[in-house]
Design a protein around this motif. Sequence first.
Motif, PDB file in Angstrom:
ATOM      1  N   VAL A 296       0.853  -1.097   0.193  1.00 26.81           N
ATOM      2  CA  VAL A 296      -0.059  -0.061  -0.105  1.00 26.81           C
ATOM      3  C   VAL A 296       0.636   1.158   0.152  1.00 26.81           C
ATOM      4  O   VAL A 296       0.254   2.357  -0.310  1.00 26.81           O
ATOM      5  CB  VAL A 296      -0.960  -0.033   1.078  1.00 26.81           C
ATOM      6  N   VAL A 297       2.177   0.954   0.386  1.00 24.18           N
ATOM      7  CA  VAL A 297       2.991   2.302   0.518  1.00 24.18           C
ATOM      8  C   VAL A 297       4.061   1.985  -0.593  1.00 24.18           C
ATOM      9  O   VAL A 297       4.642   0.937  -0.502  1.00 24.18           O
ATOM     10  CB  VAL A 297       3.471   2.603   1.876  1.00 24.18           C
ATOM     11  N   ALA A 298       4.532   3.177  -1.142  1.00 25.89           N
ATOM     12  CA  ALA A 298       5.680   2.765  -2.308  1.00 25.89           C
ATOM     13  C   ALA A 298       6.913   3.429  -1.590  1.00 25.89           C
ATOM     14  O   ALA A 298       7.285   2.836  -0.768  1.00 25.89           O
ATOM     15  CB  ALA A 298       5.162   3.801  -3.597  1.00 25.89           C
ATOM     16  N   GLY A 299       7.703   4.391  -2.281  1.00 23.93           N
ATOM     17  CA  GLY A 299       8.772   4.691  -1.825  1.00 23.93           C
ATOM     18  C   GLY A 299       9.917   3.985  -2.515  1.00 23.93           C
ATOM     19  O   GLY A 299       9.793   3.419  -3.504  1.00 23.93           O
ATOM     20  N   GLU A 300      11.180   4.640  -2.098  1.00 26.04           N
ATOM     21  CA  GLU A 300      12.364   4.212  -3.275  1.00 26.04           C
ATOM     22  C   GLU A 300      12.626   2.648  -3.148  1.00 26.04           C
ATOM     23  O   GLU A 300      13.098   1.939  -4.030  1.00 26.04           O
ATOM     24  CB  GLU A 300      13.646   4.792  -2.636  1.00 26.04           C
ATOM     25  N   GLY A 301      12.019   2.017  -2.057  1.00 26.84           N
ATOM     26  CA  GLY A 301      12.388   0.609  -1.780  1.00 26.84           C
ATOM     27  C   GLY A 301      11.569  -0.305  -2.893  1.00 26.84           C
ATOM     28  O   GLY A 301      12.133  -1.647  -3.245  1.00 26.84           O
TER      29      GLY A 301
END
Length: 393
Positions: A296-301
Amino acid sequence: MQVVTRDARRELYSSLQVTSTRTDTRSSLQTKHSSMKVLGANKFGRKHLSFVPDHPEPSCESPTDVLIKVEFSDLNPVDHHKINSKPVGTPTPSNRTPFVVGFGGSGVVESVSENADEHTCELLNKRVVFIADPARDGSYAQYIVCDRRLVTVLPEDIASHEAACIPIAGCTAYESIEKVGLSITSSNPSKLNNHSGEDQRLLIVGGSGGVGSFITQLARSNYPKLDIVCTVGSEASSVWCRKMGCNKTIDHGKIDTLGGGPKGSCDYIICLAEPTQQLFASLAEVLRPYGKICLVVAGEGIQKLDMSFIFFKCGSVSTQTVFSSVRSGYHLDQAREMSIILELMRQKRIRAPLNECWNEAESDWKRCNEEDGYINAVGSGHTRGKLVMQIGD
């Protein structure tokens, strides 16, 4: 199919005329524009959020547009993500100045466009809950225009502040649960679902926030024997998650203790934290063969995920953002999703996950915008459950 003439439609609108206490005369057909107060920003950065007393009131243009007098605005971390999406002090776009965030809430439909369709007209004067289109001004405002496909009528016995919890967190939760293969219904679950969740496990990474609270309750309402495990960062969050209906809580960093290897231990995983390489490796470890993960959460990872163990287990990974449906032409029936959640609340199978500190006096939008108000509390990332903001004068 019955054809409704323009004169007949005007007569219908006239019969649904809205009475208002405002100084300007309003009717169910929006024929004039006036100003309203908003909480917006002329520059990016939370510190630039301030009250603008004379922002033009939005107008209904589409046959499916409704003008809503906002009672409560949903407060979400995404509000901060949007207002901080560029370096602090960067001017907001000229066509979005002031920049008004807020992506859901509750209120009353006051008017529609002159060419509104019949389904849209049926919403006039109704108490509703709504999702805001991110391409338009948001719900930190006295009035907002929404597409009726993002609007649901409130049952009489659901309070407006409780309903305002639903749009972003509730729909995100609903869609995430469905993506891992658990269907949600407001009818008797035994008549629809093939199992009660017995001998199966749902892992919620970051279970104490608004979305996690809704996921736990929605899953428990439909799968009474499902083993629900939430990761938490404190004892207070652990107590909260258990109140929402989970069976067990574990520390964020101890997912591997659930049991990994080829057989794994979790059938369904919903990750509400950025999937770093280390975290995703733990999720792959505990996933059971043919299990499902929803991020549900993106980010660089998310750019560097190692799928090798997922591939070995024939697992599947999906992603979730509540705004994708709007951007793709209303791909999902999110009005129906909110209706199902409202019905479950009405049946008292779930409840609005309002933080224990919430009270009406503290929720006034002037108070919320203060340094120690609810807006900053939500932005801290450490709020249990939900907070909503009352839109005043």
